[in-house]
Design a protein around this motif. Structure first.
Motif, PDB file in Angstrom:
ATOM      1  N   ARG A  63       0.864  -1.197   0.000  1.00 55.16           N
ATOM      2  CA  ARG A  63       0.000   0.000   0.000  1.00 55.16           C
ATOM      3  C   ARG A  63       0.891   1.234   0.000  1.00 55.16           C
ATOM      4  NH1 ARG A  63      -2.948  -3.524  -1.086  1.00 55.16           N
ATOM      5  NH2 ARG A  63      -4.883  -4.158  -0.079  1.00 55.16           N
ATOM      6  N   SER A  64       1.833   1.261  -0.931  1.00 52.92           N
ATOM      7  CA  SER A  64       2.774   2.372  -1.035  1.00 52.92           C
ATOM      8  C   SER A  64       2.038   3.636  -1.489  1.00 52.92           C
ATOM      9  CB  SER A  64       3.855   2.020  -2.053  1.00 52.92           C
ATOM     10  OG  SER A  64       3.246   1.766  -3.309  1.00 52.92           O
ATOM     11  N   PRO A  65       2.602   4.805  -1.188  1.00 55.89           N
ATOM     12  CA  PRO A  65       2.002   6.048  -1.677  1.00 55.89           C
ATOM     13  C   PRO A  65       1.782   6.021  -3.200  1.00 55.89           C
ATOM     14  CG  PRO A  65       3.721   6.550  -0.082  1.00 55.89           C
ATOM     15  CD  PRO A  65       3.762   5.061  -0.309  1.00 55.89           C
ATOM     16  N   PHE A  66       2.688   5.389  -3.937  1.00 58.50           N
ATOM     17  CA  PHE A  66       2.543   5.278  -5.396  1.00 58.50           C
ATOM     18  C   PHE A  66       1.256   4.528  -5.749  1.00 58.50           C
ATOM     19  CE2 PHE A  66       3.265   3.073  -9.450  1.00 58.50           C
ATOM     20  CZ  PHE A  66       3.731   4.098 -10.262  1.00 58.50           C
ATOM     21  N   ILE A  67       1.076   3.363  -5.120  1.00 64.96           N
ATOM     22  CA  ILE A  67      -0.110   2.535  -5.393  1.00 64.96           C
ATOM     23  C   ILE A  67      -1.386   3.255  -4.926  1.00 64.96           C
ATOM     24  CG2 ILE A  67      -1.299   0.460  -4.484  1.00 64.96           C
ATOM     25  CD1 ILE A  67       0.489  -0.065  -6.980  1.00 64.96           C
ATOM     26  N   LEU A  68      -1.317   3.881  -3.760  1.00 60.49           N
ATOM     27  CA  LEU A  68      -2.499   4.595  -3.249  1.00 60.49           C
ATOM     28  C   LEU A  68      -2.871   5.751  -4.177  1.00 60.49           C
ATOM     29  CD1 LEU A  68      -1.751   4.603   0.606  1.00 60.49           C
ATOM     30  CD2 LEU A  68      -3.307   3.099  -0.678  1.00 60.49           C
ATOM     31  N   SER A  69      -1.853   6.369  -4.791  1.00 61.66           N
ATOM     32  CA  SER A  69      -2.135   7.490  -5.698  1.00 61.66           C
ATOM     33  C   SER A  69      -2.762   7.016  -7.013  1.00 61.66           C
ATOM     34  CB  SER A  69      -0.867   8.320  -5.952  1.00 61.66           C
ATOM     35  OG  SER A  69       0.000   7.664  -6.855  1.00 61.66           O
ATOM     36  N   ILE A  70      -2.479   5.778  -7.418  1.00 61.77           N
ATOM     37  CA  ILE A  70      -3.191   5.203  -8.571  1.00 61.77           C
ATOM     38  C   ILE A  70      -4.633   4.930  -8.151  1.00 61.77           C
ATOM     39  CG2 ILE A  70      -3.402   3.214 -10.121  1.00 61.77           C
ATOM     40  CD1 ILE A  70      -0.391   2.937 -10.126  1.00 61.77           C
ATOM     41  N   HIS A  71      -4.759   4.279  -6.992  1.00 61.07           N
ATOM     42  CA  HIS A  71      -6.065   3.878  -6.463  1.00 61.07           C
ATOM     43  C   HIS A  71      -7.018   5.070  -6.341  1.00 61.07           C
ATOM     44  CE1 HIS A  71      -8.885   2.945  -3.128  1.00 61.07           C
ATOM     45  NE2 HIS A  71      -8.862   1.722  -3.607  1.00 61.07           N
ATOM     46  N   ASP A  72      -6.500   6.226  -5.876  1.00 60.49           N
ATOM     47  CA  ASP A  72      -7.409   7.368  -5.688  1.00 60.49           C
ATOM     48  C   ASP A  72      -7.280   8.407  -6.809  1.00 60.49           C
ATOM     49  OD1 ASP A  72      -5.162   8.809  -5.048  1.00 60.49           O
ATOM     50  OD2 ASP A  72      -5.517   8.778  -2.886  1.00 60.49           O
ATOM     51  N   ALA A  73      -6.593   8.017  -7.897  1.00 67.26           N
ATOM     52  CA  ALA A  73      -6.515   8.840  -9.118  1.00 67.26           C
ATOM     53  C   ALA A  73      -5.809  10.182  -8.918  1.00 67.26           C
ATOM     54  CB  ALA A  73      -7.917   9.053  -9.712  1.00 67.26           C
ATOM     55  N   THR A  74      -4.932  10.266  -7.935  1.00 63.72           N
ATOM     56  CA  THR A  74      -4.170  11.510  -7.750  1.00 63.72           C
ATOM     57  C   THR A  74      -2.759  11.376  -8.320  1.00 63.72           C
ATOM     58  OG1 THR A  74      -3.413  10.799  -5.554  1.00 63.72           O
ATOM     59  CG2 THR A  74      -5.438  12.119  -5.644  1.00 63.72           C
TER      60      THR A  74
END
Ligand code: HMH
Length: 220
Positions: free
Chosen positions: A23-34
């Motif tokens: 749940r890296s910031p990179f993956i979370l940023s894909i997940h939430d489209a940011t």
């Protein structure tokens, strides 16, 4: 009471680090489209180099399986994984073209160099099959869990990134990771204390390298 598999026990005992890797910031940023597409392009270019270095690593595990495994079924699973890497390399080339990236000009960044050097150290014939297959499983499992999250319920993944997420987040890749985990657990059941310790340390090293790889992509 049913015996817990070794990998399950590790996943439970090292939950924080595992979650950091999946749940890296990179993956979370894909997940939430940011996500910043510059980061995505950096990841894509760097991962192409990583996957090229991953091929000889998987080949070294295939050799160990043939020499050291007590189960004939291991070869087919690892061979299938190797075959999929050819398709993956071609996919990276097509995807790079779509994003305007010239792969021949990509320079590996430090986190990538470190990770590839780590894989290379595991290619030595001195490294036991049990230890190497455990690291291999962990590497694949992190990508599977990471990208599956981007396609899960409530995800807002941008349409242009869905194909990427599906590469590692699809059900087939999930089943493949489970096969690798089963092999690792089977080997770990008969491993010596020393091998167990080594395998656990390398499992943690993989997670740390994955965290650094995501951070490297995010920083760009
Ligand atoms: C950094 N880890 C990294 N790249 C990959 N392609 C995988 C794991 C999955 O094979």
């Amino acid at each position: 009471e049913e015996m817990m598999n070794m990998t399950e026990a590790w996943l439970r005992n090292h939950r924080l680090l595992y979650t950091g890797a999946t749940r890296s910031p990179f993956i979370l940023s894909i997940h939430d489209a940011t996500i910043n597409f510059v980061s995505f392009k950096t990841w894509l270019a760097q991962d192409y180099l990583f996957v090229r270095a991953f091929v000889p690593f998987v080949a070294s595990i295939l050799i160990k399986a043939c020499k050291e495994s007590d189960d004939d079924g291991d070869m087919e699973i690892i061979l299938g994984g190797m075959a999929a890497l050819e398709d993956e390399i071609n996919w990276f080339k097509r995807e790079a073209t779509n994003w305007g990236i010239s792969l021949s000009e990509v320079v590996p960044q430090q986190a990538n160099i470190n990770y590839c050097r780590f894989l290379e150290s595991l290619m030595s014939p001195e490294v036991e099959y049990t230890v190497a297959i455990t690291a291999f499983w962990a590497t694949e499992a992190v990508y599977q869990e990471s990208f599956a999250h981007c396609l899960g319920e409530g995800s807002k993944t941008p349409p242009e990134l869905k194909e990427t997420c599906a590469r590692w987040g699809n059900e087939g890749f999930g089943l493949y990771c489970q096969s690798l985990q089963r092999i690792a657990d089977r080997c770990l059941r008969t491993a010596s204390e020393e091998e167990l310790k080594k395998a656990e340390v390398l499992f943690l090293s993989v997670l740390e390298h994955e965290v650094e790889f995501w951070n490297m992509s995010m920083a760009a």
